[in-house]
Design a protein around this motif. Structure first.
Motif, PDB file in Angstrom:
ATOM      1  N   TYR A 124       0.813  -1.230   0.000  1.00 53.16           N
ATOM      2  CA  TYR A 124       0.000   0.000   0.000  1.00 53.16           C
ATOM      3  C   TYR A 124       0.840   1.272   0.000  1.00 53.16           C
ATOM      4  CZ  TYR A 124      -3.815  -3.182   1.253  1.00 53.16           C
ATOM      5  OH  TYR A 124      -4.736  -4.204   1.261  1.00 53.16           O
ATOM      6  N   ALA A 125       2.111   1.181  -0.422  1.00 54.67           N
ATOM      7  CA  ALA A 125       2.983   2.360  -0.393  1.00 54.67           C
ATOM      8  C   ALA A 125       2.395   3.568  -1.127  1.00 54.67           C
ATOM      9  CB  ALA A 125       4.362   2.003  -0.941  1.00 54.67           C
ATOM     10  N   PRO A 126       1.894   3.427  -2.362  1.00 53.66           N
ATOM     11  CA  PRO A 126       1.324   4.607  -3.023  1.00 53.66           C
ATOM     12  C   PRO A 126       0.147   5.201  -2.244  1.00 53.66           C
ATOM     13  CG  PRO A 126       1.708   2.849  -4.618  1.00 53.66           C
ATOM     14  CD  PRO A 126       1.890   2.248  -3.256  1.00 53.66           C
ATOM     15  N   LEU A 145       6.135   7.185  -7.885  1.00 45.29           N
ATOM     16  CA  LEU A 145       7.562   7.509  -7.977  1.00 45.29           C
ATOM     17  C   LEU A 145       8.225   7.426  -6.604  1.00 45.29           C
ATOM     18  CD1 LEU A 145       9.980   8.432  -9.647  1.00 45.29           C
ATOM     19  CD2 LEU A 145       9.257  10.805  -9.269  1.00 45.29           C
ATOM     20  N   ALA A 146       7.519   7.857  -5.581  1.00 43.05           N
ATOM     21  CA  ALA A 146       8.065   7.769  -4.226  1.00 43.05           C
ATOM     22  C   ALA A 146       8.325   6.314  -3.833  1.00 43.05           C
ATOM     23  CB  ALA A 146       7.114   8.427  -3.227  1.00 43.05           C
ATOM     24  N   LEU A 158       7.018   7.550  11.742  1.00 47.34           N
ATOM     25  CA  LEU A 158       5.914   7.537  10.785  1.00 47.34           C
ATOM     26  C   LEU A 158       4.602   7.869  11.486  1.00 47.34           C
ATOM     27  CD1 LEU A 158       5.664   6.977   7.762  1.00 47.34           C
ATOM     28  CD2 LEU A 158       5.243   4.571   8.300  1.00 47.34           C
ATOM     29  N   SER A 159       4.422   7.336  12.684  1.00 47.65           N
ATOM     30  CA  SER A 159       3.223   7.649  13.472  1.00 47.65           C
ATOM     31  C   SER A 159       3.174   9.140  13.803  1.00 47.65           C
ATOM     32  CB  SER A 159       3.224   6.822  14.763  1.00 47.65           C
ATOM     33  OG  SER A 159       2.138   7.177  15.589  1.00 47.65           O
ATOM     34  N   ALA A 204       7.327  11.372   6.476  1.00 46.84           N
ATOM     35  CA  ALA A 204       6.780  10.038   6.198  1.00 46.84           C
ATOM     36  C   ALA A 204       7.666   9.281   5.220  1.00 46.84           C
ATOM     37  CB  ALA A 204       5.361  10.164   5.645  1.00 46.84           C
ATOM     38  N   MET A 205       8.158   9.963   4.191  1.00 49.31           N
ATOM     39  CA  MET A 205       9.025   9.307   3.214  1.00 49.31           C
ATOM     40  C   MET A 205      10.340   8.873   3.861  1.00 49.31           C
ATOM     41  SD  MET A 205      10.666  10.699  -0.364  1.00 49.31           S
ATOM     42  CE  MET A 205       9.155  10.572  -1.304  1.00 49.31           C
ATOM     43  N   PHE A 206      10.954   9.766   4.660  1.00 48.29           N
ATOM     44  CA  PHE A 206      12.225   9.444   5.311  1.00 48.29           C
ATOM     45  C   PHE A 206      12.076   8.237   6.245  1.00 48.29           C
ATOM     46  CE2 PHE A 206      15.017   9.861   9.029  1.00 48.29           C
ATOM     47  CZ  PHE A 206      16.262   9.811   8.411  1.00 48.29           C
TER      48      PHE A 206
END
Length: 462
Positions: free
Chosen positions: A268-270, A286-287, A329-330, A344-346
């Motif tokens: 579910y990354a996207p 892309l992320a 992330l939380s 969130a990406m990092f």
């Protein structure tokens, strides 16, 4: 020195071909993350149906892991690998040509059966043809192939992000590695350990002589034969007091790998990145390509250092990294600021890195090491079934969990599971680096504590 280069080269080639099963494993689990965004444009999908499309592979994998355990012990590792390749081809054709959701589900169910059998047959085969000093790196080639497959699926998702009906092409590209696996396995030898178990000693010797590039392999053959000087395995022995502890260890490691949330990110990354602030489909996909890249690089690190640093240090450090990443992330989803998506990406990237060099590589390696030869296939099947069962439970409920408690609380739950996992692994997980499979088996049959089964066997004079 020149003589030692040849066997290593040959063993790497054999392992790499077998690891194509891992590449298909990664591709077919990763491709759905992007394809799902386009399938819902062609069909009306409820949240439950989306979860079912994702998790249909997992249902097949659960069935495959139970079915294949007995079959790989009875018919051999190589024959099962050929069956796996055929199932990948058949399932991919059905899914990519589907004109209704039920056919997509059917095709991915067949793919799931192939993944379920291959997820332990490939690392088992590689472990049994490898010299012990290279076993960690070679078995980890399968995990490396999984991460490459995931990265390829993300790149394909991005490439076709703006093409109508592109989910068919996304699925269909999986035919390429499936056909490569089919052709490659015709030229590979059977596992010499399995052959010795069947009494085909001369054939096993010839294969070992080729793989080791030396005429005298009697010591290795004798060692394998000694490990078989026990009664024929039965269903009861799988749950005997001798085997039960390692079966428990394999089951808990499979639970830990899934309950700490890895496939919520992979599948579910996207969707996660869209929730974090990457609004358009192409941007969110892309992320995820970045996830695939760091996943591959961290797995390369594991390949080089599993046999140098050992399994336990990488496992424990990785679990700590996963815990702090999930906390971050939380936190990111509680801020609701312009930098939320970058936090969130990092944190997603650091989570993937930590997972890849620890649980990602070590689960499949360890379950290929800890079970006695006589029951190895069936016992691995049970352990892998448990892994796929929890994979199904976690992934099929993730969207529902997000809708119920929100992303912040969801990732906090997975962080808590990392704490449990660290404590369990610290006290129970053995270090299996630097010892043969037969030494590990002897320790198990001597009923040594789980944490000690990876110690070298001591002679009576010692």
């Amino acid at each position: 020195m020149a003589a030692s280069a040849k066997p290593r080269y040959l063993v790497y080639i054999v392992s790499a071909i077998a690891a194509l099963s891992g590449l298909l494993f990664g591709f077919d689990t990763g491709i759905i993350s992007g394809a799902l965004l386009f399938i819902e444009k062609d069909f009306i999908l409820s949240t439950e149906l989306k979860e079912l499309i994702v998790s249909s592979v997992l249902l097949g994998a659960m069935f495959g892991s139970l079915l294949g355990g007995h079959l790989t012990d009875r018919f051999g590792r190589r024959r099962l690998m050929l069956v796996i390749a055929g199932l990948f081809v058949f399932g991919t054709i059905i899914a990519s040509m589907a004109n209704q959701v039920s056919l997509i589900l059917l095709g991915r169910l067949f793919i799931g059966v192939a993944i379920g059998i291959g997820s332990y047959t490939a690392p088992l085969y590689i472990a049994e043809i490898s010299p012990f000093e290279l076993r960690g790196a070679l078995v980890s080639l399968n995990q490396f192939a999984i991460t490459v497959g995931i990265l390829c699926s993300y790149l394909i998702n991005f490439t076709f992000a703006n093409h109508s009906g592109s989910w068919r092409i996304m699925f269909g590209i999986g035919l390429i590695p499936a056909l490569m696996l089919s052709i490659g396995m015709f030229f590979l030898p059977e596992s010499p350990r399995w052959l010795i178990r069947q009494g085909a000693i001369d054939r096993a010797k010839k294969i070992l002589q080729t793989l080791r590039n030396k005429p005298d392999v009697s010591e290795e053959v004798n060692y394998i034969q000694q490990s078989l000087q026990v009664k024929k395995a039965s269903f009861k022995e799988i749950f005997s007091p001798t085997i039960r502890p390692v079966l428990f260890l394999g089951a808990i490691l499979g639970f830990i790998q899934q309950a700490t949330g890895i496939n919520t990110i992979i599948y579910y990354a996207p969707t996660i990145f869209q929730m974090a602030g990457f609004q358009n489909i192409a941007g969110s996909i892309l992320a995820t390509v970045g996830i695939g890249i760091v996943n591959v690089l961290a797995t390369v690190f594991a390949i080089f250092y599993l046999d140098k640093l050992g399994r336990r240090p990488l496992l424990l450090i990785g679990l700590l990294g996963m815990f702090f990443s999930l906390l971050g992330l939380s936190l990111a989803f509680t801020l609701h600021t312009d930098i939320t998506r970058w936090i969130a990406m990092f944190c997603t990237f650091t989570y993937i890195i930590s997972f890849a060099f620890s649980l990602g590589a070590i689960l499949w390696l360890m379950i290929a090491e800890i079970f006695p030869l006589e029951i190895r296939g069936f016992a691995m099947g049970l352990a892998v079934f448990n892994c796929w069962l929890w994979n199904f439970i976690v992934s099929s409920t993730f969207l529902t969990l997000l809708n119920s408690v929100g992303p912040s609380q969801s990732f906090l739950i997975y962080a808590a599971m990392c704490v449990f996992s660290f404590v369990f692994c610290y006290y129970k997980t053995p270090e299996t680096n630097g010892v043969t499979l037969e030494q590990i088996e002897q320790n198990i049959r001597n009923r040594m504590p789980l944490r000690a089964i990876g110690q070298p066997v001591m002679s009576e004079t010692e």
